[in-house]
Design a protein around this motif. Structure first.
Motif, PDB file in Angstrom:
ATOM      1  N   MET A 237      -8.860  -3.033  -8.715  1.00 18.10           N
ATOM      2  CA  MET A 237      -9.540  -1.969  -8.060  1.00 18.10           C
ATOM      3  C   MET A 237      -8.790  -0.544  -7.249  1.00 18.10           C
ATOM      4  SD  MET A 237     -13.038  -4.080  -8.103  1.00 18.10           S
ATOM      5  CE  MET A 237     -14.170  -2.408  -8.598  1.00 18.10           C
ATOM      6  N   CYS A 238      -7.247  -0.580  -7.131  1.00 13.88           N
ATOM      7  CA  CYS A 238      -6.722   0.158  -6.288  1.00 13.88           C
ATOM      8  C   CYS A 238      -6.348   0.881  -7.391  1.00 13.88           C
ATOM      9  CB  CYS A 238      -5.385  -0.381  -6.168  1.00 13.88           C
ATOM     10  SG  CYS A 238      -5.748  -1.896  -4.853  1.00 13.88           S
ATOM     11  N   ASN A 239      -6.384   2.127  -7.504  1.00 16.08           N
ATOM     12  CA  ASN A 239      -5.755   3.645  -7.542  1.00 16.08           C
ATOM     13  C   ASN A 239      -4.528   3.553  -8.274  1.00 16.08           C
ATOM     14  OD1 ASN A 239      -8.902   4.074  -9.509  1.00 16.08           O
ATOM     15  ND2 ASN A 239      -9.405   4.593  -7.213  1.00 16.08           N
ATOM     16  N   HIS A 240      -4.113   4.890  -8.803  1.00 15.37           N
ATOM     17  CA  HIS A 240      -3.120   4.828  -8.649  1.00 15.37           C
ATOM     18  C   HIS A 240      -2.812   6.092  -8.040  1.00 15.37           C
ATOM     19  CE1 HIS A 240       1.067   6.194  -9.989  1.00 15.37           C
ATOM     20  NE2 HIS A 240      -0.271   7.861 -10.390  1.00 15.37           N
ATOM     21  N   SER A 241      -1.479   6.430  -7.652  1.00 18.23           N
ATOM     22  CA  SER A 241      -1.315   7.455  -6.362  1.00 18.23           C
ATOM     23  C   SER A 241       0.867   7.532  -6.644  1.00 18.23           C
ATOM     24  CB  SER A 241      -1.336   7.511  -5.086  1.00 18.23           C
ATOM     25  OG  SER A 241      -0.283   8.505  -4.448  1.00 18.23           O
ATOM     26  N   PHE A 242       1.870   8.809  -7.020  1.00 16.46           N
ATOM     27  CA  PHE A 242       3.158   8.651  -6.819  1.00 16.46           C
ATOM     28  C   PHE A 242       3.587   8.642  -4.983  1.00 16.46           C
ATOM     29  CE2 PHE A 242       2.664  11.003 -10.685  1.00 16.46           C
ATOM     30  CZ  PHE A 242       2.847  10.319 -11.255  1.00 16.46           C
ATOM     31  N   ASN A 243       2.395   8.943  -4.093  1.00 16.82           N
ATOM     32  CA  ASN A 243       2.829   8.306  -2.856  1.00 16.82           C
ATOM     33  C   ASN A 243       1.947   7.154  -2.205  1.00 16.82           C
ATOM     34  OD1 ASN A 243       3.866   9.032  -0.290  1.00 16.82           O
ATOM     35  ND2 ASN A 243       2.645  10.230   0.396  1.00 16.82           N
ATOM     36  N   PRO A 244       2.078   6.178  -3.162  1.00 14.39           N
ATOM     37  CA  PRO A 244       1.340   4.783  -2.362  1.00 14.39           C
ATOM     38  C   PRO A 244       1.537   4.150  -1.217  1.00 14.39           C
ATOM     39  CG  PRO A 244       2.682   3.913  -3.649  1.00 14.39           C
ATOM     40  CD  PRO A 244       3.195   5.448  -3.863  1.00 14.39           C
ATOM     41  N   ASN A 245       0.224   3.752  -0.848  1.00 11.99           N
ATOM     42  CA  ASN A 245       0.000   3.305   0.737  1.00 11.99           C
ATOM     43  C   ASN A 245       0.108   2.065   0.629  1.00 11.99           C
ATOM     44  OD1 ASN A 245      -2.899   2.604   0.035  1.00 11.99           O
ATOM     45  ND2 ASN A 245      -3.418   3.924   1.562  1.00 11.99           N
ATOM     46  N   ALA A 246       0.378   1.172  -0.654  1.00 13.72           N
ATOM     47  CA  ALA A 246       0.500  -0.631  -0.356  1.00 13.72           C
ATOM     48  C   ALA A 246       0.947  -0.495  -1.717  1.00 13.72           C
ATOM     49  CB  ALA A 246      -0.639  -0.871  -1.283  1.00 13.72           C
ATOM     50  N   GLN A 247       1.657  -2.145  -1.811  1.00  9.49           N
ATOM     51  CA  GLN A 247       2.162  -2.487  -3.155  1.00  9.49           C
ATOM     52  C   GLN A 247       1.755  -3.796  -3.864  1.00  9.49           C
ATOM     53  OE1 GLN A 247       6.592  -2.762  -2.586  1.00  9.49           O
ATOM     54  NE2 GLN A 247       6.642  -3.526  -0.563  1.00  9.49           N
ATOM     55  N   ILE A 248       2.669  -4.360  -4.810  1.00 13.63           N
ATOM     56  CA  ILE A 248       2.411  -5.346  -5.520  1.00 13.63           C
ATOM     57  C   ILE A 248       3.574  -6.586  -4.965  1.00 13.63           C
ATOM     58  CG2 ILE A 248       1.596  -7.422  -7.098  1.00 13.63           C
ATOM     59  CD1 ILE A 248      -0.001  -4.667  -8.350  1.00 13.63           C
ATOM     60  N   VAL A 249       3.595  -7.475  -4.410  1.00 14.50           N
ATOM     61  CA  VAL A 249       4.750  -8.445  -4.030  1.00 14.50           C
ATOM     62  C   VAL A 249       3.845  -9.449  -4.879  1.00 14.50           C
ATOM     63  CG1 VAL A 249       5.288  -7.135  -2.526  1.00 14.50           C
ATOM     64  CG2 VAL A 249       4.219  -9.322  -2.039  1.00 14.50           C
ATOM     65  N   GLN A 250       5.151 -10.571  -5.096  1.00 15.93           N
ATOM     66  CA  GLN A 250       4.796 -12.274  -5.700  1.00 15.93           C
ATOM     67  C   GLN A 250       6.050 -12.790  -4.847  1.00 15.93           C
ATOM     68  OE1 GLN A 250       5.349 -11.072  -9.797  1.00 15.93           O
ATOM     69  NE2 GLN A 250       4.126 -13.163  -9.930  1.00 15.93           N
TER      70      GLN A 250
END
Length: 473
Positions: A237-250
């Protein structure tokens, strides 16, 4: 083909597997779905206390911060069993049918493979993922669900080709599915006995393409991990941005081989800020085809052209270049074109204008070479230099000016293929149009803007080169 055939509903079964036409405010699959945040926590996941589901500026649902969140904070953590994946090693009858069907899906439409699993879980009463699935949109604003008129409204042949290709696939795959399900016992039926048509297949493929992420899957014998698409409840449900404030990590859980999937704050997040991820450096073709939106001022957007000798000759002559010979290059020039894969049996004639490069290197070097009559000068340079826009006028000022003017003329020709002007498009938008029409108009405006931006940039370069040439003379 008309996409409208895909929208025929079938309401004869419990929890019907259908998708309606795109709506401006898409509803969830059920009127009052379970609380997804509570479900993730109940399954052993973590959700930051300041992460909330809320409507964004377009009135669709997304994640926002209800308070300040420091950089480096875990926002969401999913346990290993929460993502929805396509498991190809299951043995029961229903899953073997699903596996057989997945093998009929071309790799480029990978979303349909996971979509089959999603449909299976949507049809299953008491599915573990029902709290997640019930929160999915009932409709998607991707072009396969546009009316025939709005598909035409895109006005861009490469995207029209892709839309029609997907529509044809869904209609053909519908028959494959019906044949595979024919005469199956209920215990072996992957969709609980329900009919599956192009509408439901399109819904599933769109749900996956717009929400799934390709992440690490199973560990392979060599120690590496496979790349597997998976749907991530709540995270998607996180939307897209070329300047994001979050990232997915495993991360691998301590003392456990299973992988935890996290969303982590990349920067300090203020109250009421949306949580934004970077979906990828994609053109608007992919954003609209797979996600159902258009990014304004997209730095990765471009237009496709075909490298055609007659077209290049026409553009060069329109630009005032004398005696261009794209249609009949000299043998040494043809050899360079072959190296660029713009001539010969292994040729790839699709070239692009726009995006980070501004002009694709293969096109730029081909123009530089064909508009030069100096074989010895050309052969002094490595092909990579001739492909580079930052290599200023390697074959001389006059050659470079002729190249840029030819590309500008190509842009004028490309603009001429659009039946409307940006001013007409903006005027139509102001009158109020359905969501699919609005998306189609936004898409074609952005394509025209890419062309105009390239023309402006190259015009400045031509002026600069002309002044340098005068100064040198």
């Amino acid at each position: 083909m008309a996409a409208s055939k895909m929208l025929i509903p079938s309401l004869t079964k419990f929890r019907p597997l259908t998708c309606a036409a795109a709506a401006f405010y898409p509803t969830r699959l059920v009127p009052h779905p379970p609380d997804l945040v509570k479900w993730v926590k109940r399954e052993g996941g973590f959700v930051h206390e300041a992460v909330k589901i809320a409507q964004d500026t377009t009135l669709s649902l997304g994640l926002v911060a209800s308070g300040e969140i420091p950089k480096g904070s875990d926002l969401i953590v999913l346990p290993d069993h929460a993502p929805l994946k396509f498991q190809s090693d299951e043995q029961n009858g229903a899953d073997s049918v699903l596996l057989h069907l997945s093998h009929q899906v071309p790799e480029e439409l990978w979303a349909m493979k996971l979509g089959l699993k999603l449909l299976q879980e949507r049809a299953k009463v008491g599915s573990f993922w029902w709290p997640y699935i019930s929160n999915l949109p009932e409709t998607y604003s991707v072009p396969i669900f546009f009316t025939g008129e709005d598909i035409k409204n895109l006005q861009y042949a490469p995207l029209l080709y892709q839309v029609n290709k997907r529509c044809r696939f869904l209609l053909e795959f519908e028959q494959e599915v019906k044949n595979a399900l024919k005469d199956l016992k209920l215990s072996e039926h992957p969709f609980g006995g329900q009919d599956v048509d192009a509408s439901s297949l399109g819904w599933a493929m769109s749900a996956v393409s717009s929400r799934a992420f390709r992440l690490y899957g199973k560990k392979l014998p060599d120690g590496s991990r496979s790349d597997i698409p998976m749907m991530l409840p709540l995270i998607d449900m996180c939307n897209h941005s070329f300047n994001p404030n979050a990232q997915i990590v495993q991360e691998q859980d301590v003392g456990n081989s299973k992988m935890l999937i996290k969303v982590v704050a990349e920067k300090d997040i203020k109250q009421n800020d949306p949580l934004l991820l970077h979906y990828g450096c994609l053109s608007n073709d992919f954003f609209l085809l797979d996600y159902g939106f258009v990014m304004p001022s997209n730095p990765y957007d471009y237009i496709e052209l075909k490298y055609d000798g007659a077209l290049m000759d026409a553009a060069s002559m329109a630009a005032g270049v004398s005696s261009p010979n794209f249609s009949a290059p000299a043998p040494w020039q043809r050899q360079v074109l072959s190296q660029l894969k713009l001539d010969g049996e292994a040729s790839n004639l699709k070239v692009i204008i726009g995006g980070p490069e501004l002009v694709e290197g293969r096109l730029l070097s081909a123009l530089r070479v064909i508009l030069s009559n100096d074989m010895e000068l050309v052969q002094r340079y490595d092909l990579n230099v001739l492909k580079s826009l930052s290599a200023e006028a390697p074959l001389g000022f006059a050659n470079e000016v002729a190249v840029f003017r030819t590309i500008i003329a190509l842009c004028v020709i490309a603009l001429g293929h659009f039946p409307t002007k940006i001013m007409d498009d903006e005027s139509q938008m102001e009158q109020g149009v359905p969501v699919s029409t609005e998306l189609a108009i936004q898409f074609r405006i952005q394509k025209k803007s890419v062309i105009i931006d390239v023309m402006r940039d190259l015009t400045k370069r031509v002026k600069l080169l002309s002044s340098k040439e005068t100064t040198t003379a």
